[in-house]
Scaffold this motif. Structure first.
Motif, mmCIF file in Angstrom:
data_model
loop_
_atom_site.group_PDB
_atom_site.id
_atom_site.type_symbol
_atom_site.label_atom_id
_atom_site.label_comp_id
_atom_site.label_asym_id
_atom_site.label_seq_id
_atom_site.Cartn_x
_atom_site.Cartn_y
_atom_site.Cartn_z
ATOM 1 N N PRO A 1 23.014 21.086 36.004
ATOM 2 C CA PRO A 1 23.311 21.537 34.582
ATOM 3 C C PRO A 1 22.382 20.632 33.609
ATOM 4 O O PRO A 1 21.723 21.047 32.601
ATOM 5 C CB PRO A 1 24.700 21.101 34.233
ATOM 6 N N THR B 1 23.809 12.969 33.927
ATOM 7 C CA THR B 1 25.260 13.459 33.895
ATOM 8 C C THR B 1 25.869 12.787 35.440
ATOM 9 O O THR B 1 24.957 12.832 36.152
ATOM 10 C CB THR B 1 25.626 14.890 33.929
ATOM 11 N N PRO B 2 27.110 12.831 35.339
ATOM 12 C CA PRO B 2 27.652 12.000 36.432
ATOM 13 C C PRO B 2 27.583 12.729 37.821
ATOM 14 O O PRO B 2 27.208 12.456 38.818
ATOM 15 C CB PRO B 2 29.137 11.718 36.209
ATOM 16 N N VAL B 3 27.989 14.038 37.875
ATOM 17 C CA VAL B 3 28.204 14.874 39.003
ATOM 18 C C VAL B 3 26.698 15.118 39.495
ATOM 19 O O VAL B 3 26.334 14.813 40.502
ATOM 20 C CB VAL B 3 28.915 16.157 38.891
ATOM 21 N N CYS B 4 25.805 15.360 38.704
ATOM 22 C CA CYS B 4 24.507 15.655 39.031
ATOM 23 C C CYS B 4 23.887 14.534 39.630
ATOM 24 O O CYS B 4 23.081 14.726 40.737
ATOM 25 C CB CYS B 4 23.723 16.132 37.700
ATOM 26 N N ARG C 1 25.369 25.095 39.074
ATOM 27 C CA ARG C 1 24.700 24.596 40.267
ATOM 28 C C ARG C 1 24.445 25.600 41.362
ATOM 29 O O ARG C 1 25.316 25.977 42.207
ATOM 30 C CB ARG C 1 25.827 23.621 40.796
ATOM 31 N N MET D 1 30.097 23.942 37.089
ATOM 32 C CA MET D 1 29.507 22.676 36.657
ATOM 33 C C MET D 1 30.474 21.542 37.095
ATOM 34 O O MET D 1 30.005 20.470 37.047
ATOM 35 C CB MET D 1 29.359 22.644 35.080
HETATM 36 C C1 BEZ Z 1 27.921 16.310 35.492
HETATM 37 O O1 BEZ Z 1 27.024 16.251 36.373
HETATM 38 O O2 BEZ Z 1 28.798 15.281 35.587
HETATM 39 C C2 BEZ Z 1 28.167 17.681 34.498
HETATM 40 C C3 BEZ Z 1 27.273 17.988 33.975
HETATM 41 C C4 BEZ Z 1 27.645 19.031 32.980
HETATM 42 C C5 BEZ Z 1 28.787 19.576 32.604
HETATM 43 C C6 BEZ Z 1 29.820 18.842 33.430
HETATM 44 C C7 BEZ Z 1 29.537 18.076 34.342
#
Ligand code: BEZ
Length: 218
Positions: free
Chosen positions: A38, A42-45, A131, A150
């Motif tokens: 996304p 960003t944290p998850v990415c 993703r 996401m």
């Molecule tokens: C994430 O990578 O943490 C993230 C990116 C976009 C929307 C929600 C989470």
């Protein structure tokens, strides 16, 4: 229409952290994994790209190139790579594509249903990619695709396992059973009768007339 298994992966020329990439030329004789995320920073990415960086020797062993993509700029990708490498303790030295004009996101169906494109002042927040992952063969055909929302980080160990299964079964009359990992028995396709299957793959373990296992021809 979304991309389907065995479709030719759309070719494109794009700017990336490794300079201009002509996608099909860049793939060459390798397999390729193109995966969207996304947003940068960003944290998850960051955890996902860290996982991909840590797996670099595994992609190499499998003759597979990996390439990330999002609607952020090359400049942002370059800065974010420093965070990824520090977080993962592994260099993020695979290319990340700048898809600020959404060409690739649209061609590869990487945008969510409700994505929003204002006519002016668009930022990545308006059009973040989901993703999405494609495994592409050396013939440039789509072998596998998956899409996560996401909020859910991908399991790159599973993507590696799926890549192993794709490579194991490419162009041969074999398939892999549920939860297969390399070294476990494989399934012989019904296009071979028992005699032909045994001549090619050795003794069969016949569970059912249509479910015949052979040793992994590693
Ligand atoms: C994430 O990578 O943490 C993230 C990116 C976009 C929307 C929600 C989470």
């Amino acid at each position: 229409m979304s991309l389907r298994i065995n479709d030719t992966a759309p070719d494109f020329t794009a700017n990336s952290t490794e300079g201009e990439i002509r996608f099909h030329d860049w793939i060459g004789d390798s397999y390729a994994i193109i995966f969207s995320h996304p947003r940068d920073f960003t944290p998850v990415c960051t955890t996902e790209f860290g996982a991909v960086a840590q797996l670099a020797p595994e992609w190499e062993k499998r003759n597979t190139k990996v390439i990330g993509v999002s609607v952020d700029s090359v400049d942002d990708h370059q800065k974010w790579k420093r965070d990824i490498s520090a977080f993962a303790s592994a260099p993020a030295d695979f290319p990340i594509i700048d898809d600020t004009d959404l060409t690739l996101s649209k061609a590869y169906d990487m945008l969510p249903a409700e994505f929003y494109l204002p006519t002016e002042g668009r930022t990545p927040a308006h059009s973040a990619t989901v993703r999405t992952v494609y495994i592409i063969g050396p013939d440039k055909k789509v072998r596998l695709s998956l899409t996560y929302p996401m909020s859910v980080g991908r399991n790159f160990a599973e993507i590696l396992r799926a890549l192993d299964a794709v490579q194991k079964t490419d162009g041969v009359p074999l398939a892999t059973p549920a939860n297969w990992v390399p070294g476990q028995d494989v399934i012989v396709a019904l296009s071979l009768d028992d005699a032909a299957a045994e001549a090619k793959y050795g003794t069969l373990d016949k569970k059912l007339p249509y479910l015949r296992f052979a040793k992994d021809p590693a």
